[in-house]
Scaffold this active site. Structure first.
Site, PDB file in Angstrom:
ATOM      1  N   ILE A   1      21.460  42.159  -8.574  1.00  0.00           N
ATOM      2  CA  ILE A   1      21.009  40.769  -8.600  1.00  0.00           C
ATOM      3  C   ILE A   1      19.754  40.556  -7.762  1.00  0.00           C
ATOM      4  O   ILE A   1      18.806  39.912  -8.200  1.00  0.00           O
ATOM      5  CB  ILE A   1      22.142  39.819  -8.099  1.00  0.00           C
ATOM      6  CG1 ILE A   1      23.430  40.036  -8.892  1.00  0.00           C
ATOM      7  CG2 ILE A   1      21.677  38.372  -8.122  1.00  0.00           C
ATOM      8  CD1 ILE A   1      23.333  39.651 -10.360  1.00  0.00           C
TER       9      ILE A   1
ATOM     10  N   LYS B   1      30.411  26.540   0.664  1.00  0.00           N
ATOM     11  CA  LYS B   1      29.028  26.136   0.977  1.00  0.00           C
ATOM     12  C   LYS B   1      28.231  26.010  -0.319  1.00  0.00           C
ATOM     13  O   LYS B   1      27.488  25.046  -0.518  1.00  0.00           O
ATOM     14  CB  LYS B   1      28.375  27.180   1.865  1.00  0.00           C
ATOM     15  CG  LYS B   1      26.857  27.082   1.917  1.00  0.00           C
ATOM     16  CD  LYS B   1      26.205  28.151   2.761  1.00  0.00           C
ATOM     17  CE  LYS B   1      26.019  29.452   2.061  1.00  0.00           C
ATOM     18  NZ  LYS B   1      24.766  29.568   1.281  1.00  0.00           N
ATOM     19  N   ASN B   2      28.415  26.963  -1.247  1.00  0.00           N
ATOM     20  CA  ASN B   2      27.588  26.972  -2.454  1.00  0.00           C
ATOM     21  C   ASN B   2      28.077  26.008  -3.528  1.00  0.00           C
ATOM     22  O   ASN B   2      27.461  25.904  -4.586  1.00  0.00           O
ATOM     23  CB  ASN B   2      27.468  28.398  -3.006  1.00  0.00           C
ATOM     24  CG  ASN B   2      26.616  29.263  -2.086  1.00  0.00           C
ATOM     25  OD1 ASN B   2      25.958  28.741  -1.176  1.00  0.00           O
ATOM     26  ND2 ASN B   2      26.650  30.558  -2.290  1.00  0.00           N
TER      27      ASN B   2
ATOM     28  N   ARG C   1      25.019  29.813   9.108  1.00  0.00           N
ATOM     29  CA  ARG C   1      24.572  29.108   7.896  1.00  0.00           C
ATOM     30  C   ARG C   1      25.723  28.901   6.934  1.00  0.00           C
ATOM     31  O   ARG C   1      25.743  27.929   6.193  1.00  0.00           O
ATOM     32  CB  ARG C   1      23.505  29.924   7.161  1.00  0.00           C
ATOM     33  CG  ARG C   1      22.275  30.221   7.951  1.00  0.00           C
ATOM     34  CD  ARG C   1      21.248  30.839   7.073  1.00  0.00           C
ATOM     35  NE  ARG C   1      20.990  29.953   5.933  1.00  0.00           N
ATOM     36  CZ  ARG C   1      19.916  30.031   5.177  1.00  0.00           C
ATOM     37  NH1 ARG C   1      19.018  30.960   5.416  1.00  0.00           N
ATOM     38  NH2 ARG C   1      19.735  29.214   4.168  1.00  0.00           N
TER      39      ARG C   1
ATOM     40  N   ARG D   1      12.945  35.735  -4.843  1.00  0.00           N
ATOM     41  CA  ARG D   1      13.717  34.557  -5.246  1.00  0.00           C
ATOM     42  C   ARG D   1      12.820  33.411  -5.726  1.00  0.00           C
ATOM     43  O   ARG D   1      12.809  32.329  -5.162  1.00  0.00           O
ATOM     44  CB  ARG D   1      14.629  34.109  -4.117  1.00  0.00           C
ATOM     45  CG  ARG D   1      15.620  35.198  -3.717  1.00  0.00           C
ATOM     46  CD  ARG D   1      16.533  34.768  -2.599  1.00  0.00           C
ATOM     47  NE  ARG D   1      17.556  33.818  -3.092  1.00  0.00           N
ATOM     48  CZ  ARG D   1      18.454  33.272  -2.291  1.00  0.00           C
ATOM     49  NH1 ARG D   1      18.431  33.507  -1.009  1.00  0.00           N
ATOM     50  NH2 ARG D   1      19.362  32.431  -2.777  1.00  0.00           N
TER      51      ARG D   1
ATOM     52  N   ASP E   1      27.313  38.410  -3.301  1.00  0.00           N
ATOM     53  CA  ASP E   1      27.552  37.891  -1.951  1.00  0.00           C
ATOM     54  C   ASP E   1      28.687  38.610  -1.241  1.00  0.00           C
ATOM     55  O   ASP E   1      28.935  38.350  -0.068  1.00  0.00           O
ATOM     56  CB  ASP E   1      27.866  36.390  -1.995  1.00  0.00           C
ATOM     57  CG  ASP E   1      26.652  35.588  -2.398  1.00  0.00           C
ATOM     58  OD1 ASP E   1      26.796  34.398  -2.694  1.00  0.00           O
ATOM     59  OD2 ASP E   1      25.553  36.172  -2.444  1.00  0.00           O
TER      60      ASP E   1
ATOM     61  N   CYS F   1      12.222  35.304   1.130  1.00  0.00           N
ATOM     62  CA  CYS F   1      13.564  35.316   1.719  1.00  0.00           C
ATOM     63  C   CYS F   1      13.871  36.780   2.002  1.00  0.00           C
ATOM     64  O   CYS F   1      13.389  37.674   1.305  1.00  0.00           O
ATOM     65  CB  CYS F   1      14.543  34.712   0.709  1.00  0.00           C
ATOM     66  SG  CYS F   1      16.250  35.091   1.079  1.00  0.00           S
TER      67      CYS F   1
ATOM     68  N   ARG G   1      16.380  27.587   1.249  1.00  0.00           N
ATOM     69  CA  ARG G   1      15.787  27.593  -0.091  1.00  0.00           C
ATOM     70  C   ARG G   1      16.606  26.789  -1.096  1.00  0.00           C
ATOM     71  O   ARG G   1      16.085  26.387  -2.134  1.00  0.00           O
ATOM     72  CB  ARG G   1      15.586  29.016  -0.537  1.00  0.00           C
ATOM     73  CG  ARG G   1      16.853  29.840  -0.570  1.00  0.00           C
ATOM     74  CD  ARG G   1      16.565  31.243  -1.000  1.00  0.00           C
ATOM     75  NE  ARG G   1      15.699  31.230  -2.140  1.00  0.00           N
ATOM     76  CZ  ARG G   1      14.375  31.447  -2.077  1.00  0.00           C
ATOM     77  NH1 ARG G   1      13.806  31.678  -0.904  1.00  0.00           N
ATOM     78  NH2 ARG G   1      13.659  31.408  -3.154  1.00  0.00           N
TER      79      ARG G   1
HETATM   80  C1  EPZ Z   1      22.867  31.430  -5.557  1.00  0.00           C
HETATM   81  O1  EPZ Z   1      21.516  31.629  -5.214  1.00  0.00           O
HETATM   82  C2  EPZ Z   1      23.632  31.448  -4.246  1.00  0.00           C
HETATM   83  N1  EPZ Z   1      23.163  30.348  -3.397  1.00  0.00           N
HETATM   84  C3  EPZ Z   1      23.433  32.790  -3.558  1.00  0.00           C
HETATM   85  O2  EPZ Z   1      24.233  32.793  -2.387  1.00  0.00           O
HETATM   86  C4  EPZ Z   1      23.924  33.899  -4.485  1.00  0.00           C
HETATM   87  O3  EPZ Z   1      23.688  35.148  -3.884  1.00  0.00           O
HETATM   88  C5  EPZ Z   1      23.176  33.810  -5.824  1.00  0.00           C
HETATM   89  O4  EPZ Z   1      23.343  32.493  -6.393  1.00  0.00           O
HETATM   90  C6  EPZ Z   1      23.672  34.834  -6.845  1.00  0.00           C
HETATM   91  O5  EPZ Z   1      25.036  34.654  -7.051  1.00  0.00           O
HETATM   92  C7  EPZ Z   1      23.593  29.089  -3.665  1.00  0.00           C
HETATM   93  O6  EPZ Z   1      24.356  28.856  -4.586  1.00  0.00           O
HETATM   94  C8  EPZ Z   1      23.087  28.015  -2.738  1.00  0.00           C
HETATM   95  P1  EPZ Z   1      20.018  32.947  -8.650  1.00  0.00           P
HETATM   96  P2  EPZ Z   1      20.369  31.396  -6.338  1.00  0.00           P
HETATM   97  O7  EPZ Z   1      19.048  31.890  -9.035  1.00  0.00           O
HETATM   98  O8  EPZ Z   1      20.772  30.341  -7.268  1.00  0.00           O
HETATM   99  C9  EPZ Z   1      16.231  35.517  -9.905  1.00  0.00           C
HETATM  100  C10 EPZ Z   1      24.671  33.099  -0.133  1.00  0.00           C
HETATM  101  O9  EPZ Z   1      24.829  34.165   0.447  1.00  0.00           O
HETATM  102  N2  EPZ Z   1      15.634  34.217 -10.255  1.00  0.00           N
HETATM  103  O10 EPZ Z   1      21.299  33.073  -9.408  1.00  0.00           O
HETATM  104  O11 EPZ Z   1      19.063  31.255  -5.612  1.00  0.00           O
HETATM  105  C11 EPZ Z   1      16.467  35.629  -8.399  1.00  0.00           C
HETATM  106  O12 EPZ Z   1      15.289  36.107  -7.755  1.00  0.00           O
HETATM  107  C12 EPZ Z   1      23.548  32.920  -1.125  1.00  0.00           C
HETATM  108  O13 EPZ Z   1      25.435  32.088  -0.013  1.00  0.00           O
HETATM  109  C13 EPZ Z   1      14.369  34.188 -10.854  1.00  0.00           C
HETATM  110  O14 EPZ Z   1      13.756  35.238 -11.087  1.00  0.00           O
HETATM  111  O15 EPZ Z   1      20.383  32.781  -7.101  1.00  0.00           O
HETATM  112  C14 EPZ Z   1      17.608  36.621  -8.316  1.00  0.00           C
HETATM  113  O16 EPZ Z   1      17.094  37.929  -8.370  1.00  0.00           O
HETATM  114  C15 EPZ Z   1      22.593  34.087  -1.052  1.00  0.00           C
HETATM  115  N3  EPZ Z   1      13.813  32.988 -11.179  1.00  0.00           N
HETATM  116  C16 EPZ Z   1      18.425  36.334  -9.577  1.00  0.00           C
HETATM  117  O17 EPZ Z   1      17.544  35.606 -10.467  1.00  0.00           O
HETATM  118  C17 EPZ Z   1      14.469  31.793 -10.945  1.00  0.00           C
HETATM  119  O18 EPZ Z   1      13.905  30.732 -11.277  1.00  0.00           O
HETATM  120  C18 EPZ Z   1      19.660  35.466  -9.336  1.00  0.00           C
HETATM  121  O19 EPZ Z   1      19.227  34.341  -8.625  1.00  0.00           O
HETATM  122  C19 EPZ Z   1      15.740  31.842 -10.334  1.00  0.00           C
HETATM  123  C20 EPZ Z   1      16.310  33.062 -10.012  1.00  0.00           C
END
Ligand code: EPZ
Length: 418
Positions: free
Chosen positions: A328, A22-23, A398, A121, A306, A116, A92
């Site tokens: 994370i 999915k990702n 999802r 996020r 995850d 979320c 998102r």
């Molecule tokens: C991706 O989300 C995945 N989703 C998530 O999978 C996964 O948990 C996550 O990466 C971490 O591996 C997809 O790929 C669609 P991040 P993403 O940006 O990109 C902070 C699932 O279960 N952050 O790596 O949104 C954020 O709040 C989902 O399939 C900022 O502060 O995660 C988090 O604490 C859930 N500012 C950390 O970084 C930003 O601009 C990592 O977030 C972006 C992120």
């Protein structure tokens, strides 16, 4: 709202085929915005988030045809560069269209995703990166507007924390920027490398995807391509943990074992035995005494956040005390309160859960709260004595394709009820 009714305590035996990731599917679908030619994508999982992304692409002007294995997408022209709140609030990952839209047509209006369950996020790092590439960012009425009337120009972008979709968003924007972009402290997830593989087939020049530093030489235009995405390492990991608790034995097929190294390593430390009957198959069997091990989630190649909820479910069946730290997201333990209802012994302190096992879990009525928490509850239900009713299974729909069918085929007693 659909529910699952699961009768626990039954051994699972046979082969489960994993679906496409999915990702990986979400960013490669967004990448179709970068060209006016057709992009054919295979092994796309038929899950809710993908259907939402397809709807979003259509609202932007894309022709989207789905076939048995995936999608053919053609964005001849972006008719409306706006991702509306109604769609973004349900997914998102819609922020993944931000970079491609502003790169393709100089304009993007994407609703802020809003909160979320697992954390705030924000997308501040996506926006700061787009500004570095020359986009003017503004926010009004809950929408982010990115404007680049003169196109984007390559730059050095340093992420002060690793962001998966932030890396993907900016890699796509940079692919059509003038000159070279360097992304430092980039996410190293396999899904990032898979997106880069598609972009390369579309004519982009990208080096270093999968490492912390990615170099992109911008192109004036990209062309169509065909791409089969990678298998879903989180779906595979979820079934591996289910197999460690109930396998008799359970075989997971169609996996890329390289993507599962951190999980397999930690499960081995907990006493799980694996065998590898084929290059893309892993067999796992229940029965060995499980030992409590400590865990901290990390960015790839560390242990994936995850998989934290699913691993925590397994630790309820291990002898001893396990300390699980979530580094994370700030609120990713909502599965714990539901596990307590099933008889688990877990204490939460800040971002650490202490799990004392082995507990005998008993079936109960529980509630899913987010995608991976619901996967954890399915695993616990398969292990528990008696029947578990899981409510709000739309969370699991999802990201898991036909999960009740895949589990029933290997002997689980699981049925979906309205
Ligand atoms: C991706 O989300 C995945 N989703 C998530 O999978 C996964 O948990 C996550 O990466 C971490 O591996 C997809 O790929 C669609 P991040 P993403 O940006 O990109 C902070 C699932 O279960 N952050 O790596 O949104 C954020 O709040 C989902 O399939 C900022 O502060 O995660 C988090 O604490 C859930 N500012 C950390 O970084 C930003 O601009 C990592 O977030 C972006 C992120």
């Amino acid at each position: 709202m659909d529910k699952f009714a699961i009768e626990g305590g039954r051994p699972l035996e046979g082969v489960i085929q994993v679906s496409g990731a999915k990702n990986a599917a979400l960013p490669v679908l967004a990448a179709t915005l970068l060209t006016d030619q057709e992009v054919r994508l295979d092994r796309i999982p038929k899950v809710r988030d993908i259907r939402t992304m397809a709807r979003l692409l259509k609202s932007l002007g894309a022709d989207v045809a789905s076939n048995s294995g995936g999608y053919a997408v053609r964005v001849t022209e972006v008719t409306s560069p706006e991702a509306p709140y109604e769609l973004v609030k349900t997914m998102r990952a819609s922020s993944l269209v931000l970079g491609p839209l502003v790169a393709r047509c100089g304009e993007a209006r994407v609703s802020l995703p809003g909160g979320c369950a697992i954390g705030a996020r924000p997308i501040n790092l996506h926006l700061a990166g787009l500004e570095k590439l020359g986009a003017e960012i503004s926010q009004e009425h809950g929408y982010i507007r990115a404007h680049a009337p003169n196109g984007l120009a390559g730059a050095v972008i340093h992420f002060d924390r690793v962001t998966v979709t932030g890396t993907e968003d900016l890699m796509m924007a940079a692919a059509l920027a003038r000159g070279e972009t360097i992304i430092e402290n980039a996410a190293r997830e396999p899904e990032v490398a898979d997106l880069a593989a598609l972009l390369g087939k579309m004519g982009a020049a990208i080096d270093g995807a999968g490492t912390s530093t990615i170099r992109i030489q911008g192109r004036s235009r990209l062309h169509g391509a065909t791409h089969a995405i990678i298998p879903d390492r989180i779906e595979a990991g979820t079934f591996l943990i289910a197999g460690a608790l109930t396998g008799n034995p359970l075989t997971i097929a169609g996996v890329d074992t390289r993507h599962l190294a951190a999980l397999i390593d930690r499960m081995r430390q907990a006493g799980v035995d694996f065998s590898f009957p084929a290059e893309d198959r892993i067999e796992v069997r229940a029965g060995g005494r499980l030992r409590a091990v400590d865990l901290a989630t990390r960015e790839y190649p560390g242990f994936p956040t995850d998989m934290q909820a699913q691993f925590l479910a397994m630790m309820t069946q291990a002898e001893g005390e396990s300390h699980i730290t979530e580094t994370i997201f700030e609120n990713r333990f909502m599965h714990v309160s539901e596990l307590l209802r099933m008889g688990a012994d877990v204490v939460l302190e800040g971002n650490q859960a202490t799990v004392r096992g082995k507990s005998r879990l008993s079936g109960a009525k529980v509630m899913a709260s987010d995608l991976r928490a619901s996967a954890c509850l399915v695993i616990a239900a398969l292990t528990a004595r008696g029947e578990t009713i899981i409510d709000r299974v739309y969370h699991i729909d999802r990201g898991y394709e036909r999960i009740e069918e895949k589990l029933s085929n290997v002997g689980a007693r699981i049925r979906r009820t309205k």
